[in-house]
Design a protein around this motif. Structure first.
Motif: not given
Length: 518
Positions: A377-384
């Protein structure tokens, strides 16, 4: 230990030190003759305004209360509007945990007295209630508060306590780095048996006497200056991305999971079910929007949630089976041996499953999953597909899940009705409908009417087929019980009647499903 739970509903005011308290008898004095006459001619107006009834005011009693408040070093409890204290003096010395409740204007208080073993350390029963908030953090003293309290009890005409009025002179010392001491006076008016009409009259009376609205919601908040925690995701922007929508939805269901956690540990009403639903909704979001967050980050959380849902599901299934047995037996004159098999033995299995839930929710693995969920929620690794427009992403996700439900229904038409394969396929349709519903609900913040309509349609399917699925499970359970060689003929006869009732209920549910899909 034997904790006691209450819902605390009170008014709190700041006052000048030494301010005389008003005459509380006004709260319970009977109306005068002129008031009675007016009430009689104004068609119930006095009742609507909460006209006072006869009662009495007790003699004031004075106590010295000394409390130590505990929290994490970064005050996680205070930020979540939770207070934990160890207090001596007064009539309820012991440990007290206060946290928000679903009752309007109320806080849930759990207390453990020193006599019940909660003396030197934080009782396990209270620590479990806040485990999802503090995780692995240590609880340390954060403030000491001494209160000179004068208590006056407001009673009804039968002598029962309606409320307690407290005049407090408070001395507080913050134990946090850079903390200071503070001193103030306040009044509290807490309901003990009265209603909100009494609370309304008390508010008017105390404000008229010179009281002011409290500057802090609790003594601890005033002592350490901590304000409630502001979540990362509060509102969804108008032009949200797919990642933003996922973060918003994950935060919503994460909060629900945490809210139901302590209630589930106590087997509170519907808590196991609601916590399981929250876990499933989080997984559904991660599955419905696979391109929003990098899979190497989301997949481990989804897998842990699946396993949590399985543990919760076993307890929930036992709960449903027990409730179904009780309902079916209520209409029968059942022999004792059948009651033992369907109720007493099932209660044992249900309690065993609850122990498994409490154990699973107390492990480092569970707490780590919550930490990982917070990071999503706070620091996600963005997906494509993180930057895709949220409205487009939601429409695609709902469309895909809806198509899956329709394919399952199409396959159902090619199977022989009531065959084992057909019954199993109905179960598949139900699961696909649930996926549509959860995916559509994830798009609620976007206000898309078409998606909401798809969700409502899926909910109807899920409801009817859910009832049918319950009857299938119940009939399997009854058939298993019937294989018990120790059961009497009378028990077997009753089991047959119960099975017939469930078969009939299941067929009604299927007919409703079919009508809804025409």
């Amino acid at each position: 230990m034997s904790p006691s739970d209450t819902i605390e509903i009170e008014l709190k005011f700041d006052v000048e030190a030494g301010l005389p308290a008003p005459e509380l008898f006004e709260l319970v004095a009977a109306p005068s003759n002129s008031e009675q006459s007016t009430a009689a001619t104004e068609e119930g107006r006095a009742t609507e305004e909460g006209r006072a009834t006869e009662g009495s005011i007790g003699d004031p009693e004075t106590y010295l209360l000394e409390a130590t408040y505990f929290d994490t070093a970064d005050t996680l409890l205070a930020k979540n509007k939770i207070t934990l204290r160890r207090r001596t003096g007064g009539t309820d010395a012991g440990w007290h945990l206060k946290r928000p409740s679903s009752v309007a204007g109320g806080r849930r208080e759990t207390a453990i007295s020193f006599e019940d073993g909660g003396d030197s350390e934080v009782p396990t029963a209270l620590r479990e209630q806040i485990l999802t908030v503090i995780r692995s953090a240590e609880l340390v003293p954060v403030a000491t508060i001494t209160t000179d309290r004068t208590v006056t009890i407001v009673r009804d005409e039968h002598g029962r306590s309606l409320a307690e009025f407290c005049e407090d002179v408070v001395s507080a010392e913050s134990l946090l780095p850079g903390g200071s001491t503070n001193r103030w006076a306040e009044w509290e008016f807490e309901l003990t048996g009265g209603d909100h009409k009494l609370l309304k009259r008390a508010r008017k009376l105390l404000l008229a006497a010179g009281a002011r609205r409290a500057s802090s919601e609790s003594k601890l908040a005033r002592a350490i200056g901590t304000q409630p925690h502001d979540d990362l995701v509060r509102a969804l922007p108008k032009k949200a991305s797919a990642l933003g929508l996922v973060q918003f939805d994950l935060a919503t269901h994460r909060d629900a999971l945490l809210m139901w956690d302590p209630i589930a540990r106590e087997n509170g009403h519907d808590a196991i079910h609601q916590m399981r639903v929250a876990a499933r909704k989080i997984r559904s979001i991660l599955q419905s929007y696979p391109g929003a967050i990098a899979p190497e980050m989301s997949a481990p959380v989804a897998d842990e949630l699946r396993q949590l849902a399985e543990v919760l599901g076993d307890a929930r299934d036992r709960e449903v089976a027990l409730a179904a047995n009780e309902h079916l037996l209520a209409r029968e004159s059942a022999p004792a041996d059948l009651v033992r098999v369907l109720i007493e033995d099932e209660q044992v299995r249900h309690e065993r499953s609850l122990k498994a839930v409490r154990f699973a929710m107390s492990t480092p693995r569970y707490l780590q999953m919550l930490d990982d969920l917070d990071r999503l929620i706070e620091a996600p690794i963005p997906g494509h597909a993180a930057t895709q427009d949220a409205r487009k992403a939601a429409a695609e996700a709902v469309g895909l899940s809806y198509a899956g439900m329709r394919r399952a229904e199409k396959k159902l038409k090619n199977l022989s009705a009531w065959s084992p394969e057909w019954v199993e396929q109905l179960h598949t349709v139900r699961k696909r409908a649930k996926a549509v519903r959860y995916t559509a609900e994830s798009a609620d913040p976007l206000g898309r009417r078409a998606l909401a309509k798809a969700g409502a349609e899926a909910k109807s399917v899920q409801t009817h087929l859910g009832i049918f699925h319950d009857t299938v499970l119940n009939r399997e359970h009854l058939a298993k019980a019937a294989r018990n060689p120790a059961l009497s003929r009378d028990a077997l006869f009753v089991l047959g009647r119960m099975d017939a009732h469930e078969e009939s209920r299941g067929r009604r549910a299927v007919r409703k499903y079919r009508r809804s899909r025409r």
